[in-house]
Design a protein around this motif. Structure first.
Motif, short mmCIF file in Angstrom:
data_model
loop_
_atom_site.label_atom_id
_atom_site.label_comp_id
_atom_site.label_asym_id
_atom_site.label_seq_id
_atom_site.Cartn_x
_atom_site.Cartn_y
_atom_site.Cartn_z
N SER A 1 0.83 -1.21 0.00
CA SER A 1 0.00 0.00 0.00
C SER A 1 0.87 1.26 0.00
CB SER A 1 -0.95 0.00 1.20
OG SER A 1 -0.23 -0.18 2.39
N TYR A 2 1.98 1.22 0.73
CA TYR A 2 2.87 2.39 0.73
C TYR A 2 3.33 2.70 -0.69
CZ TYR A 2 6.82 5.44 1.74
OH TYR A 2 7.68 6.51 1.76
N LYS A 3 3.62 1.64 -1.43
CA LYS A 3 4.15 1.83 -2.79
C LYS A 3 3.11 2.42 -3.74
CE LYS A 3 6.16 -2.36 -2.38
NZ LYS A 3 6.96 -3.57 -2.66
N PHE A 4 1.87 1.96 -3.67
CA PHE A 4 0.91 2.56 -4.61
C PHE A 4 0.43 3.95 -4.15
CE2 PHE A 4 -2.82 0.55 -2.39
CZ PHE A 4 -3.71 1.60 -2.45
N ILE A 5 0.32 4.13 -2.83
CA ILE A 5 -0.11 5.43 -2.32
C ILE A 5 0.92 6.50 -2.66
CG2 ILE A 5 -0.50 6.77 -0.20
CD1 ILE A 5 -1.75 4.20 0.98
N ASN A 6 2.20 6.14 -2.55
CA ASN A 6 3.23 7.14 -2.78
C ASN A 6 3.73 7.20 -4.22
OD1 ASN A 6 3.93 8.53 -0.15
ND2 ASN A 6 3.77 6.39 0.43
N SER A 7 3.12 6.43 -5.11
CA SER A 7 3.45 6.60 -6.52
C SER A 7 2.24 7.16 -7.24
CB SER A 7 3.93 5.27 -7.12
OG SER A 7 2.96 4.25 -6.95
N ILE A 8 1.37 6.28 -7.72
CA ILE A 8 0.23 6.76 -8.49
C ILE A 8 -0.72 7.60 -7.62
CG2 ILE A 8 -1.28 4.74 -8.21
CD1 ILE A 8 -0.65 6.65 -11.48
N GLY A 9 -0.80 7.24 -6.32
CA GLY A 9 -1.66 7.99 -5.41
C GLY A 9 -1.19 9.43 -5.26
N ALA B 1 -1.91 -3.60 -10.11
CA ALA B 1 -2.40 -2.79 -11.22
C ALA B 1 -2.10 -1.31 -10.96
CB ALA B 1 -3.90 -3.00 -11.40
N LEU B 2 -2.24 -0.88 -9.70
CA LEU B 2 -1.98 0.52 -9.38
C LEU B 2 -0.49 0.84 -9.45
CD1 LEU B 2 -4.55 0.75 -6.47
CD2 LEU B 2 -4.67 1.99 -8.63
N ILE B 3 0.35 -0.11 -9.00
CA ILE B 3 1.79 0.11 -9.09
C ILE B 3 2.21 0.16 -10.57
CG2 ILE B 3 4.07 -0.84 -8.52
CD1 ILE B 3 2.94 -1.85 -5.91
N THR B 4 1.56 -0.67 -11.37
CA THR B 4 1.83 -0.65 -12.82
C THR B 4 1.57 0.73 -13.40
OG1 THR B 4 1.14 -2.95 -12.95
CG2 THR B 4 1.26 -1.75 -15.02
N LEU B 5 0.48 1.37 -12.94
CA LEU B 5 0.20 2.72 -13.43
C LEU B 5 1.31 3.68 -13.04
CD1 LEU B 5 -3.65 3.02 -12.75
CD2 LEU B 5 -2.49 2.66 -14.93
N GLY B 6 1.84 3.50 -11.83
CA GLY B 6 2.98 4.31 -11.40
C GLY B 6 4.16 4.10 -12.33
N ARG B 7 4.37 2.84 -12.72
CA ARG B 7 5.46 2.55 -13.66
C ARG B 7 5.20 3.21 -15.01
NH1 ARG B 7 7.93 -3.51 -13.41
NH2 ARG B 7 8.59 -3.49 -11.25
N GLY C 1 10.75 8.77 -19.18
CA GLY C 1 12.09 8.26 -19.40
C GLY C 1 12.74 7.69 -18.16
N LEU C 2 11.95 7.30 -17.19
CA LEU C 2 12.53 6.70 -15.98
C LEU C 2 12.22 5.21 -15.93
CD1 LEU C 2 11.59 9.51 -13.46
CD2 LEU C 2 13.91 8.86 -14.10
N PHE C 3 13.27 4.40 -15.90
CA PHE C 3 13.10 2.95 -15.91
C PHE C 3 13.86 2.33 -14.75
CE2 PHE C 3 13.07 4.63 -20.17
CZ PHE C 3 11.94 4.08 -20.72
N ARG C 4 13.79 1.02 -14.69
CA ARG C 4 14.65 0.31 -13.74
C ARG C 4 16.10 0.47 -14.15
NH1 ARG C 4 14.54 -4.40 -10.32
NH2 ARG C 4 12.29 -4.28 -10.38
N GLU C 5 16.96 0.66 -13.16
CA GLU C 5 18.39 0.75 -13.46
C GLU C 5 19.04 -0.56 -13.06
OE1 GLU C 5 19.48 4.17 -11.20
OE2 GLU C 5 19.24 5.48 -12.94
N TYR C 6 19.28 -1.41 -14.04
CA TYR C 6 19.81 -2.73 -13.72
C TYR C 6 21.25 -2.66 -13.25
CZ TYR C 6 15.63 -4.72 -15.71
OH TYR C 6 14.34 -5.05 -15.93
N ASP C 7 21.97 -1.60 -13.68
CA ASP C 7 23.39 -1.54 -13.34
C ASP C 7 23.67 -0.72 -12.09
OD1 ASP C 7 22.50 0.74 -14.47
OD2 ASP C 7 24.20 1.05 -15.84
#
Ligand code: HEM
Ligand code: SF4
Ligand code: SF4
Lengths: 126, 238
Positions: free
Chosen positions: A55-63, A104-110, A117-123
């Motif tokens: 919940s913290y993750k979706f509230i503080n991203s898409i929320g 689904a909500l975290i996906t919207l944040g993604r 232009g912000l993605f996962r940084e694998y390195d």
């Protein structure tokens, strides 16, 4: 790091607008009870660090984006990227007693991060 | 303002008649219509969908020939993914809180005596001692939720002012009812506050996070998902 330093608020707002009903419902129905915490393996494997709580993750991203109507700074969006890419594997194992579709909500944040232009940084070294 | 000034306002007959009569009706109408309208709006976000086959038919049909051991390990697996396993104590507290919250007002003697004198409707009531205990459970549950919200970091981090206000709105009718019944502080003031708090709670249920009382059943029993119960046929159509 993304290639742009500017934020395209219009793009963010159109993503928010397109998914308004889903975001609004998720935010309104979340009882802020924290019961979803233990269902996330990342929460458990990071010493119960609340920043890994679903919940913290979706509230503080898409929320957060929804509440600020998409008007956020680059820095805020970069922190959000960490939340939705690095702190969530989108494994869809989270369990909410109300059945809120957290992944689904975290996906919207993604989606929003990706649109800027912000993605996962694998390195990245942690 | 001290208790006596409150007392004079609260014993004004026009005010009293209003909150004991029309305001009760209004609250129940807003509560009822609100629930219907909000439920309808929620259902409009869903749609009946053909189920997607994710496994061969024989794997999907419920298995009835499980041995006792298999049943046991399945139960353990279920315990691992559900909140019953991870937060058994809180779930128990929450169930007690919710059951008492819903059941007590319906069976409390005082409410049913009024129904009887006003409409001749005669419902069964709990003995007063039982209602008293159930009320204490609601207040205690509310206190535990409040403590969690204040002192558990993971709950505090996602809490908003609204959560505190609504928790208070949910518990206030029970707290004031308890204080009035035991004649703690001023009875007249407490009973008026009790009526007002009850009306406020009814009015807010359809329009706040309390609407989870409908959302819960729609989302768990009518929407297909991994954790859905029963045989749901719908999915979200945002
Ligand atoms: C009758 C159907 C209802 C169901 C199935 C239900 C279910 C739930 C669930 C699953 C939670 C979240 C987790 C938890 O804290 O246990 C919750 C929290 C809560 N519910 Fe309900 N609920 C119902 C009705 C109500 C009503 C009518 C009210 C108040 C008017 C209410 C007040 C609350 C409050 C205040 C919380 C949050 C507790 C906290 O602060 O953590 N519920 N409910
Ligand atoms: S997402 Fe569900 S389990 Fe998690 S805090 Fe919100 S209501 Fe509780
Ligand atoms: S989808 Fe993300 S938040 Fe949900 S359990 Fe998996 S890692 Fe945790």
């Amino acid at each position: 790091m993304g290639t742009t330093t500017e934020i395209n608020t219009d793009t963010i707002q159109s993503i928010l607008k397109q998914n308004k009903k889903q975001i609004k419902l998720g935010l309104a129905m979340c009882a802020h009870c924290s019961l979803c915490a233990e269902s996330c393996f990342l929460f458990v494997s990071h010493d119960n660090d609340p920043e890994y709580m679903p919940s913290y993750k979706f509230i503080n991203s898409i929320g957060k984006l929804y509440k600020k109507k998409g008007k956020v700074s680059r820095q805020v969006l970069e922190d959000m990227r960490d939340l939705v890419f690095e702190k969530c594997a989108l494994c869809t194992r989270c369990y909410c007693p109300f059945g809120i579709d957290i992944p689904a909500l975290i996906t919207l944040g993604r989606n929003v991060c990706r649109s800027q232009g912000l993605f996962r940084e694998y390195d990245r070294e942690w | 303002m001290n208790m006596t000034t409150f007392s004079t306002i609260f014993s004004n007959p026009v005010f009293l008649n209003f909150i004991k009569g029309p305001m009760v009706w209004l609250s129940f109408i807003i509560f009822g219509l609100g629930l219907i309208v909000q439920t309808f709006r929620l259902l409009k976000l869903t749609q009946i969908k053909e189920a997607r086959r994710v496994a061969p038919e024989e794997d999907l049909s419920p298995q009835t020939d499980l041995s006792g051991w298999e049943r046991f390990t399945r139960y353990l697996a279920f315990r691992r993914v559900s909140v019953l396993g991870s937060n058994a104590c809180l779930v128990l507290i929450s169930v007690i809180f919710h059951v008492c919250l819903v059941v007590t007002p319906i069976f409390v003697m005082g409410h049913n005596v009024m129904l009887d004198t006003s409409f001749g409707i005669n419902l069964i009531s709990f003995p007063e001692q039982i209602s008293d205990i159930l009320t204490k459970f609601v207040i205690a549950g509310g206190l535990i939720f409040l403590m969690r919200r204040l002192f558990l970091r993971r709950v505090r981090m996602i809490s908003t002012v609204n959560d505190f206000i609504l928790l208070f709105v949910a518990v206030a009718p029970f707290l004031t009812g308890f204080l009035a019944y035991h004649h703690i502080f001023n009875y007249q003031v407490m009973i008026v506050l009790h009526i007002l708090c009850g009306e406020l709670m009814l009015i807010l249920i359809p329009f706040s996070k309390f609407f989870h009382m409908v959302f819960f059943f729609i989302s768990r029993f009518m929407i297909v998902s991994e954790h859905s119960m029963g045989t749901p046929k719908r999915s979200w159509q945002f």
